[in-house]
Design a protein around this motif. Structure first.
Motif, PDB file in Angstrom:
ATOM      1  N   GLU A  59       0.830  -1.207   0.000  1.00 24.63           N
ATOM      2  CA  GLU A  59       0.000   0.000   0.000  1.00 24.63           C
ATOM      3  C   GLU A  59       0.867   1.261   0.000  1.00 24.63           C
ATOM      4  O   GLU A  59       0.551   2.234  -0.692  1.00 24.63           O
ATOM      5  CB  GLU A  59      -0.943   0.027   1.220  1.00 24.63           C
ATOM      6  CG  GLU A  59      -1.933  -1.124   1.307  1.00 24.63           C
ATOM      7  CD  GLU A  59      -2.971  -1.114   0.201  1.00 24.63           C
ATOM      8  OE1 GLU A  59      -2.985  -0.175  -0.617  1.00 24.63           O
ATOM      9  OE2 GLU A  59      -3.764  -2.067   0.150  1.00 24.63           O
ATOM     10  N   GLU A  93      -4.890   5.110  -1.537  1.00 23.81           N
ATOM     11  CA  GLU A  93      -3.789   4.290  -1.007  1.00 23.81           C
ATOM     12  C   GLU A  93      -3.326   4.801   0.350  1.00 23.81           C
ATOM     13  O   GLU A  93      -2.901   4.012   1.200  1.00 23.81           O
ATOM     14  CB  GLU A  93      -2.603   4.250  -1.986  1.00 23.81           C
ATOM     15  CG  GLU A  93      -2.921   3.793  -3.399  1.00 23.81           C
ATOM     16  CD  GLU A  93      -3.440   2.362  -3.526  1.00 23.81           C
ATOM     17  OE1 GLU A  93      -3.654   1.686  -2.504  1.00 23.81           O
ATOM     18  OE2 GLU A  93      -3.650   1.923  -4.671  1.00 23.81           O
ATOM     19  N   HIS A  96      -5.537   3.268   2.675  1.00 28.80           N
ATOM     20  CA  HIS A  96      -5.217   1.840   2.797  1.00 28.80           C
ATOM     21  C   HIS A  96      -4.004   1.634   3.711  1.00 28.80           C
ATOM     22  O   HIS A  96      -3.930   0.642   4.431  1.00 28.80           O
ATOM     23  CB  HIS A  96      -4.920   1.220   1.423  1.00 28.80           C
ATOM     24  CG  HIS A  96      -6.101   1.243   0.506  1.00 28.80           C
ATOM     25  ND1 HIS A  96      -6.058   0.718  -0.766  1.00 28.80           N
ATOM     26  CD2 HIS A  96      -7.363   1.724   0.672  1.00 28.80           C
ATOM     27  CE1 HIS A  96      -7.238   0.885  -1.344  1.00 28.80           C
ATOM     28  NE2 HIS A  96      -8.042   1.489  -0.488  1.00 28.80           N
ATOM     29  N   GLU A 174      -9.781  -1.074  -4.834  1.00 34.07           N
ATOM     30  CA  GLU A 174      -8.862  -1.750  -5.768  1.00 34.07           C
ATOM     31  C   GLU A 174      -9.549  -2.071  -7.098  1.00 34.07           C
ATOM     32  O   GLU A 174      -8.927  -1.992  -8.151  1.00 34.07           O
ATOM     33  CB  GLU A 174      -8.257  -3.019  -5.148  1.00 34.07           C
ATOM     34  CG  GLU A 174      -7.371  -2.794  -3.925  1.00 34.07           C
ATOM     35  CD  GLU A 174      -6.243  -1.776  -4.114  1.00 34.07           C
ATOM     36  OE1 GLU A 174      -5.898  -1.434  -5.257  1.00 34.07           O
ATOM     37  OE2 GLU A 174      -5.715  -1.302  -3.100  1.00 34.07           O
TER      38      GLU A 174
HETATM   39 FE   LIG Z   1      -4.473  -0.149  -2.026  1.00 35.89          FE
END
Ligand SMILES: [Fe+2]
Ligand SMILES: [Fe+2]
Length: 260
Positions: A59, A93, A96, A174
């Motif tokens: 990530e 991200e 994440h 994703e």
């Molecule tokens: Fe990701």
């Protein structure tokens, strides 16, 4: 700000130990594939923590790679909307990363406990944006679709709402990232079929790195199960999913022959 940063220049604190793709697959001291030896030595809980750690560093690199692609290319090389999508991906991200840190702790792991492989960022260093989209957004984030789907199922099976909801949120993002890869790869190579072919071949090479020992398949006992339905939502064709299944099957056969 500098463009085209090298993987060795990624900013990490002292907790992290870095390993390049080359080091990951070949221990230069004795020629033994490192990834294989490590996997065999771990019990189930440790394997899960190691996988979670791999997702966490993935990530971070996905954030860094998308940021690079938004910044490395000018609008005479890529459409502005592509840069905008990459910037949006950075935001996803970043979330994440935060989710993965908390999940790793939830599973009893620690940051830096396992080596950080730089495979994703290495793929994000390609000089051609079409290859980055194919290798990272479609290849590696396609793998994230499979892994997150499987971990979401595991969360449901073990009645773990934290794991289930976290994986569900990340999976939705994703699918969007892979879809962006499919869309922009199609768009920027529409007048250059050779370039598209080369990018897809690069995606296969990246996919092949993660077929090591034939881990991926559609059968229930496959260590990494292909999420065909979500991959199709993200722009994969059935033939492309079949191709990954086939690559993994032949990798498994090669291992069986080598160990016989
Ligand atoms: Fe990701
Ligand atoms: Fe992603």
């Amino acid at each position: 700000m500098r463009k085209n940063l090298d993987p060795s220049q990624l900013a990490r604190d002292a907790r992290f130990v870095r390993q390049t793709t080359e080091q990951r697959f070949e221990d230069t001291r004795n020629g033994t594939p490192v990834a294989r030896v490590d996997a065999d030595a771990l019990d189930v809980g440790e394997r899960a923590r190691r996988r979670m750690h791999g997702i966490f560093v993935g990530e971070i690199q996905a954030l860094e790679g998308a940021g690079r692609t938004a910044f490395d290319f000018d609008t005479d090389q890529v459409p502005f909307e592509l840069k905008l999508d990459m910037a949006r991906q950075c935001w996803d991200e970043a979330r994440h990363c935060e989710i993965s840190v908390k999940l790793a702790e939830h599973m009893g792991g620690q940051l830096g406990e396992y080596v950080e492989s730089t495979t994703l960022f290495e793929a994000a260093c390609h000089h051609d944006p079409a290859f980055r989209l194919a290798g990272v957004n479609r290849g590696l984030e396609g793998l994230a679709i499979d892994v997150f789907t499987q971990m979401r199922e595991f969360g449901r099976e073990t009645s773990d709402p934290v794991l289930t909801f976290c994986e569900d949120y990340m999976l939705a993002d994703e699918v969007t990232h892979v879809n962006m890869g499919s869309r922009w790869l199609r768009e920027i190579t529409k007048d250059d079929k050779e370039r598209r072919k080369g990018a897809i071949e690069f995606q296969r090479v990246v996919d092949g790195l993660f077929n090591f020992r034939g881990l991926r398949g559609e059968e229930a006992e496959a260590p990494i199960r292909l999420a065909r339905q979500f991959r199709k939502m993200a722009g994969f064709t059935d033939e492309e999913v079949d191709d990954i299944v086939e690559m993994s099957r032949s990798a498994r056969q090669d291992v069986a022959v080598a160990e016989a």
